[in-house]
Design a protein around this motif. Structure first.
Motif, PDB file in Angstrom:
ATOM      1  N   UNK A   8      13.864   5.835  -6.910  1.00  0.00           N
ATOM      2  CA  UNK A   8      12.569   6.463  -7.548  1.00  0.00           C
ATOM      3  C   UNK A   8      11.539   6.332  -6.288  1.00  0.00           C
ATOM      4  N   UNK A   9      10.437   6.993  -6.685  1.00  0.00           N
ATOM      5  CA  UNK A   9       9.398   7.326  -5.494  1.00  0.00           C
ATOM      6  C   UNK A   9       8.206   6.392  -6.285  1.00  0.00           C
ATOM      7  N   UNK A  10       7.537   5.567  -5.435  1.00  0.00           N
ATOM      8  CA  UNK A  10       6.422   4.987  -5.532  1.00  0.00           C
ATOM      9  C   UNK A  10       5.361   5.392  -4.641  1.00  0.00           C
ATOM     10  N   UNK A  11       4.082   5.666  -4.975  1.00  0.00           N
ATOM     11  CA  UNK A  11       3.218   6.106  -3.975  1.00  0.00           C
ATOM     12  C   UNK A  11       1.653   5.218  -3.910  1.00  0.00           C
ATOM     13  N   UNK A  12       0.976   5.410  -2.782  1.00  0.00           N
ATOM     14  CA  UNK A  12      -0.291   4.845  -2.745  1.00  0.00           C
ATOM     15  C   UNK A  12      -0.564   3.428  -2.286  1.00  0.00           C
ATOM     16  N   UNK A  13       0.490   2.678  -1.940  1.00  0.00           N
ATOM     17  CA  UNK A  13       0.232   1.432  -1.320  1.00  0.00           C
ATOM     18  C   UNK A  13      -0.547   0.658  -2.513  1.00  0.00           C
ATOM     19  N   UNK A  14      -0.813  -0.727  -2.239  1.00  0.00           N
ATOM     20  CA  UNK A  14      -1.333  -1.520  -3.012  1.00  0.00           C
ATOM     21  C   UNK A  14      -2.327  -2.542  -2.300  1.00  0.00           C
ATOM     22  N   UNK A  15      -2.867  -3.413  -3.175  1.00  0.00           N
ATOM     23  CA  UNK A  15      -3.895  -4.503  -2.767  1.00  0.00           C
ATOM     24  C   UNK A  15      -3.201  -5.293  -1.541  1.00  0.00           C
ATOM     25  N   UNK A  16      -1.886  -5.403  -1.632  1.00  0.00           N
ATOM     26  CA  UNK A  16      -1.215  -6.268  -0.461  1.00  0.00           C
ATOM     27  C   UNK A  16      -1.170  -5.783   0.798  1.00  0.00           C
ATOM     28  N   UNK A  17      -1.454  -4.288   1.027  1.00  0.00           N
ATOM     29  CA  UNK A  17      -1.092  -3.484   1.945  1.00  0.00           C
ATOM     30  C   UNK A  17      -2.428  -3.344   2.896  1.00  0.00           C
ATOM     31  N   UNK A  18      -2.229  -3.124   4.393  1.00  0.00           N
ATOM     32  CA  UNK A  18      -3.790  -2.902   4.985  1.00  0.00           C
ATOM     33  C   UNK A  18      -3.937  -1.426   4.888  1.00  0.00           C
ATOM     34  N   UNK A  19      -5.240  -1.062   5.202  1.00  0.00           N
ATOM     35  CA  UNK A  19      -5.666   0.377   4.800  1.00  0.00           C
ATOM     36  C   UNK A  19      -4.819   1.340   6.043  1.00  0.00           C
ATOM     37  N   UNK A  20      -4.662   0.715   7.159  1.00  0.00           N
ATOM     38  CA  UNK A  20      -3.998   1.550   8.193  1.00  0.00           C
ATOM     39  C   UNK A  20      -2.508   1.815   7.827  1.00  0.00           C
TER      40      UNK A  20
END
Length: 914
Positions: free
Chosen positions: A245-257
């Motif tokens: 499946x596809x998930x999008x957008x990143x999360x609070x765990x990921x750096x913005x870059x």
């Protein structure tokens, strides 16, 4: 530029491309008109026939994220302003499935949900507001925590005006207008936890948390992109070989870059049953007219074939683990098949220029024969055999003038042959029928033998093993009994004739509502509305009505048992569904649906008592995974196969996380070492401890060395419920592990046949992503590490979770001590990671303060002094390891070249210990 800002502020309902948001160039930002919606919590998106961009041209991106593909919209839709919250989810689902999320605040995003949990919520909201549902299914499967892990007969209906998840294209269209790190919760500002929806925004933002906070499920199966433009794109037709499946957008765990619009996945493979505490969803609403799917062949299609029955259902009906369905897709004229052995429902279509009719799978399930002529139509026909695989390799043609409707059989001599007829035309006229003939030809080692004529007449319904009975249809139900030709069924019309393959000499057929059939059934019925069965002398012995609103067509006996497959035609004559019929119980099971599905053929593996120990319980033994499980479950199922297969040979066992899984290749070791890589993801050192203690130490009689990954950056995993510990949490639900536990994990002796049960239950190879080397994943994708590196954990977590790290250290000591009692050496390894972590506060990908990591290194060195059977190897050296970026898949996994070097190093170390 002040005037542009003023315009954007004035037209606050028009989403403008004003901001220079991170990761989105202005020229790629489609303009959309966003307004308030009558649906609570939703905004209405007028696409203005916009085109958005999916994927990327970045050569370092994952293969499934390349190239760029353009998606055009011919419709408008609604989408949630924010992610569905805990309060919203619980208020709907508590009284439906009983699932209640334990949240600190009702305004937090609802997370730790499977894709199917989100689907059920969407359906319930649709029903609650008086709409039809976008998702249909036959039954639901829930785990012990009331999460939905499977939906039997699941299908998405894009034409329905209802709540659903947004497509990837819709999500990107909206997100590209609001992509701004300043409005997002990321690793830089989140304190590594979820925040209330819409908490970080300003008055100009229409949508909240598209970037960061919770990663989001979208509606699509994960498929491929092509350099093209697709209108009304809805993803892949199914999950393919892996069910991703596809998930999008990143999360609070990921750096913005590290968060970008084109990313489509998580750290590891995502399936419909995956759940994580940082993945949630938002809703969309609206029908998608003329929806278009794109399969892995890169061809867009406005229709698809949807598999409905799971392998578990097939197994419960037919009593076998390995089942395959082959058929003709009449829209494309191609051969298609579903392999239920893999546990993942995916329709594979072999696309080429051949016109395929009447496919039949070989007795061993590995090949398929088919012809280019159709029953009831005279003319030349060619007969082919090819591998039943996605590539359809080893295509072989029978070089005769005409050959139609092939049927495999195995002779008493053991030879495999194909029976065929010279003409498939209708058999009403006696003289024309006698001009045709029935033949057989041997097939061995991928080649045809010399054809042999059996008798005059085209008996394409089948020939019994002793040649005493042959049958055919297409106007008349003709039979050849002991060399004498006759007509059954009182000379009334019959077609789709099929002789049973179990030696019972029963004949299956369809009729046209004939007098004989109506009298036997005791009621009137229309054309093809009943299956009929006659015995070896032509007397009716059984009949079964088609489901309401349908009639049968293309009925065939399955390869063994009292089972029949057929297509169902609707009132318009379209062949929209394939079904399995159990003639013993009279049950009908939906197999697949589509626009035109023809000529189904079902192969069922014949279970033989001499292949497995029949004293084992076939409902439990070796069942270490379920249909559609995620990558981690499948890897562990593969480990169990490796254990039972090599239990008498292994002297080096690799355990730990995905880092050694990618890095240590057994075939590259010296001949004196027989290594098997049992590494696993998700992993905790507690799980490695239990796997060693319960399975590896008792069964690997020659074991001398354990190679163990010391993954200190995620040593804050608990040991118990809601953890990654295999035997104390999720895996206890699998019958195979429970069965093993109830038999003391077979520590009194391996039961013969367990390997066969394990291998035969579900085919695991499609899950392994790449080639494997005795457990190791041979990953050829050398994408290199990121700059800056990805940090997915709080570096200061040790301060508040010290007890978890200390428990992990204690598990390491337990492993060393247990191995010492068995004269086994433990080699603990710190694996190399991106050296740029030196420029962060983190030791590695999942955090841990660098100063704390240095303390652990010192403690490992002390353990080495205290235990003579423990060898500590630091191949990371706080980032000073010397491994180049081109040897890495990502920040902490080696690819081919790095794995070769790393394996050589471990080989030298082991040789030095000999």
């Amino acid at each position: 530029m002040k005037w542009l800002a003023l315009i954007c502020g004035f037209f606050s309902l028009l989403v403008c491309s004003c901001s220079n948001s991170v990761g989105v160039s202005a020229e790629k930002k489609p303009l959309v008109d966003v307004s308030t919606d009558t649906l609570a919590g939703m905004l209405r998106v007028q696409t203005l026939k916009s085109v958005t961009v999916l994927g990327t041209l970045d050569s370092k991106a994952k293969v499934n994220e390349r190239p760029e593909m353009r998606a055009r919209f011919d419709y408008d839709f609604s989408i949630g302003r924010h992610e569905v919250t805990c309060g919203e989810f619980n208020s709907v689902m508590e009284n439906v499935s009983g699932l209640v999320l334990d949240c600190d605040n009702d305004s937090l995003p609802a997370t730790s949900l499977t894709f199917y949990d989100a689907v059920l919520f969407a359906n319930e909201r649709s029903k609650g507001e008086g709409f039809d549902t976008a998702y249909t299914y036959a039954s639901a499967v829930f785990d012990s925590e009331k999460h939905c892990t499977a939906l039997e007969g699941f299908a998405y209906r894009p034409e329905v005006n209802a709540y659903r998840l947004p497509t990837e294209a819709e999500w990107i269209l909206v997100a590209s207008s609001e992509w701004n790190a300043e409005h997002s919760w990321t690793a830089e500002n989140s304190d590594y936890k979820l925040h209330r929806v819409c908490e970080k925004m300003d008055s100009t933002v229409q949508f909240c948390d598209m970037m960061g906070n919770a990663m989001e499920w979208v509606n699509d199966w994960l498929g491929v992109f092509r350099d093209t433009t697709v209108t009304n794109f809805v993803g892949a037709p199914d999950g393919g070989a892996l069910g991703q499946r596809v998930v999008k957008g990143g999360s609070y765990r990921n750096s913005a870059t590290s968060i970008n619009l084109y990313s489509r996945g998580d750290v590891y493979m995502v399936t419909s049953s995956t759940r994580a505490d940082y993945v949630g969803f938002r809703l969309a609403f609206g029908a998608i007219p003329a929806a278009v799917w794109m399969g892995n062949n890169g061809k867009a299609a406005s229709s698809r074939i949807v598999p409905l029955a799971s392998s578990a259902t097939l197994r419960s009906v037919v009593g076998a683990h390995q089942v395959r369905l082959a058929f003709r897709n009449d829209l494309t004229e191609n051969l298609a098949y579903v392999d239920y052995s893999s546990g993942i429902l995916s329709v594979v279509e072999i696309a080429d220029t051949l016109d395929v009719y009447h496919p039949e799978i070989s007795p061993d399930g590995k090949r398929v024969a088919f012809c280019t002529g159709l029953e009831g139509v005279s003319g030349k026909s060619s007969l082919y055999v090819r591998d039943l695989s996605a590539e359809g390799l080893n295509l072989v043609k029978l070089e005769v003038e005409s050959a139609a409707i092939p049927r495999w059989r195995v002779l008493d001599s053991g030879d495999t042959v194909i029976v065929y007829v010279s003409d498939a035309g209708n058999n009403k006229e006696e003289s024309a029928f006698k001009m045709s003939s029935t033949w057989q030809v041997s097939f061995a080692n991928g080649k045809f033998g010399k054809p042999q004529k059996l008798f005059d007449g085209a008996y394409h319904g089948g020939v019994s093993g002793d040649n005493s009975l042959a049958v055919t249809g297409a106007r008349l139900l003709r039979a050849r009994i002991s060399g004498r030709d006759t007509v059954w069924y009182n000379g009334e019309q019959a077609c789709n004739v099929s002789l049973a393959k179990d030696g019972s000499k029963r004949t299956l057929f369809l009729d046209f509502g004939s007098k004989t059939g109506r009298e036997y059934a005791g009621e009137n019925y229309g054309t093809h509305e009943r299956l009929l069965v006659v015995d070896s002398i032509g007397d009716l012995i059984q009949t079964l009505a088609a489901p309401t609103g349908y009639s049968f067509d293309h009925s065939e006996w399955a390869s063994n048992g009292n089972f029949v497959v057929a297509t169902l035609t609707n009132v318009n004559g379209a062949h929209t569904k394939m079904v399995l019929i159990d003639l013993t119980e009279g049950n009908v099971v939906d197999l697949a649906e589509g626009d035109e599905l023809w000529h189904p053929n079902l192969w069922i593996r014949q279970e033989k008592n001499n292949e497995v120990n029949i004293s084992l319980d076939s409902d439990s033994a070796g069942i270490y995974m379920n249909d559609g499980d995620d990558w981690g479950v499948a890897l562990m199922r593969y480990n169990m196969e490796l254990l039972w297969q090599y239990r008498d040979s292994v002297n080096v066992a690799v355990v730990g996380s995905s880092r050694p899984l990618y890095s240590l290749w057994p075939s590259l070791m010296s001949n004196r070492f027989f290594m098997v890589n049992f590494a696993q993801t998700p992993n905790s050192i507690h799980m490695s401890r239990d796997f060693l203690e319960l399975y590896l130490f008792p069964h690997l009689k020659k074991l001398k060395y354990v190679v163990l990954s010391l993954d200190i950056d995620f040593w804050n995993k608990p040991d118990g419920d809601n953890s990654d510990n295999l035997f104390k949490n999720a895996y206890k639900k699998y019958p195979g592990y429970v069965y093993d536990k109830n038999h003391n994990y077979w520590q009194d002796g391996y039961p013969e046949g367990l390997l066969e049960y394990t291998k035969n239950y579900l085919e695991v190879k499609p899950y392994l992503l790449h080639e494997v080397d005795r457990g190791a994943i041979m990953n050829p994708f050398c994408g290199g590490w990121a700059n800056p590196p990805l940090v997915e954990g709080d570096s200061s977590a040790y301060d508040s979770e010290k007890n978890l790290y200390e428990k992990s250290f204690e598990s390491l000591v337990d492993i060393i001590q247990s191995a010492q009692n068995k004269d086994i050496v433990v080699i603990g390894i710190l694996f190399p990671q991106n050296p740029d972590y030196q420029n962060t506060g983190a030791y590695g990908r999942y955090g841990l303060r660098r100063s704390v990591a240095e303390q652990f290194v010192s403690r490992f060195q002390e353990l080495e002094k205290s235990y003579s059977n423990f060898k500590f190897i630091d191949r990371n050296r706080m980032g000073n390891h010397g491994y180049p970026s081109e040897w890495f898949v990502d920040d902490d996994h080696l690819c081919i070249e790095g794995a070769k070097s790393f394996t050589a190093t471990v080989d030298l170390i082991l040789n030095g210990l000999e």
